[in-house]
Design a protein around this motif. Structure first.
Motif, PDB file in Angstrom:
ATOM      1  N   LYS A  56      52.910   9.870  28.215  1.00  0.00           N
ATOM      2  CA  LYS A  56      52.865   8.522  28.769  1.00  0.00           C
ATOM      3  C   LYS A  56      51.730   7.729  28.149  1.00  0.00           C
ATOM      4  O   LYS A  56      50.607   8.200  28.052  1.00  0.00           O
ATOM      5  N   ILE A  57      52.057   6.490  27.725  1.00  0.00           N
ATOM      6  CA  ILE A  57      51.036   5.640  27.119  1.00  0.00           C
ATOM      7  C   ILE A  57      50.801   4.342  27.898  1.00  0.00           C
ATOM      8  O   ILE A  57      49.709   3.781  27.852  1.00  0.00           O
ATOM      9  N   LEU A  58      51.818   3.881  28.635  1.00  0.00           N
ATOM     10  CA  LEU A  58      51.715   2.562  29.231  1.00  0.00           C
ATOM     11  C   LEU A  58      52.644   2.456  30.435  1.00  0.00           C
ATOM     12  O   LEU A  58      53.740   3.025  30.430  1.00  0.00           O
ATOM     13  N   VAL A  59      52.188   1.726  31.467  1.00  0.00           N
ATOM     14  CA  VAL A  59      53.027   1.426  32.628  1.00  0.00           C
ATOM     15  C   VAL A  59      53.020  -0.086  32.812  1.00  0.00           C
ATOM     16  O   VAL A  59      51.963  -0.692  32.948  1.00  0.00           O
ATOM     17  N   LEU A  60      54.208  -0.670  32.795  1.00  0.00           N
ATOM     18  CA  LEU A  60      54.347  -2.110  32.989  1.00  0.00           C
ATOM     19  C   LEU A  60      54.931  -2.378  34.362  1.00  0.00           C
ATOM     20  O   LEU A  60      55.905  -1.737  34.759  1.00  0.00           O
ATOM     21  N   ALA A  61      54.335  -3.323  35.074  1.00  0.00           N
ATOM     22  CA  ALA A  61      54.798  -3.682  36.406  1.00  0.00           C
ATOM     23  C   ALA A  61      55.129  -5.170  36.432  1.00  0.00           C
ATOM     24  O   ALA A  61      54.726  -5.921  35.545  1.00  0.00           O
TER      25      ALA A  61
END
Length: 78
Positions: A56-61
């Motif tokens: 995992k590199i990024l979480v967008l909300a």
């Protein structure tokens, strides 16, 4: 060109607009994801979790700030 598809049925509508509409703040990330075969993504808890080679590199909300998990060239597009 690679064409990534994402099941966006459980994705927040705010996130959909930011990611898929050409004037959306995350649209450059969406375009970059289409070109990079090392990337995968899944919708969890209405957020988009992006992985490079399984990490995992990024979480967008939709309304919350994006979370950079690992430094990656993709996060420079934020």
């Amino acid at each position: 060109m690679i064409s990534m598809t994402i099941d966006n049925t459980n994705m927040c509508s705010h996130l959909q607009k930011k990611l898929f509409e050409p004037d959306g703040v995350y649209y450059p990330i969406w375009l970059a994801m289409q070109e990079d075969e090392e990337l995968t993504a899944v919708v969890r808890s209405r957020q988009l979790h992006i992985y490079r080679n399984g990490k995992k590199i990024l979480v967008l909300a939709g309304k919350a700030q994006p979370k950079v998990i690992r430094e990656d060239e993709l996060s420079t597009l934020l």
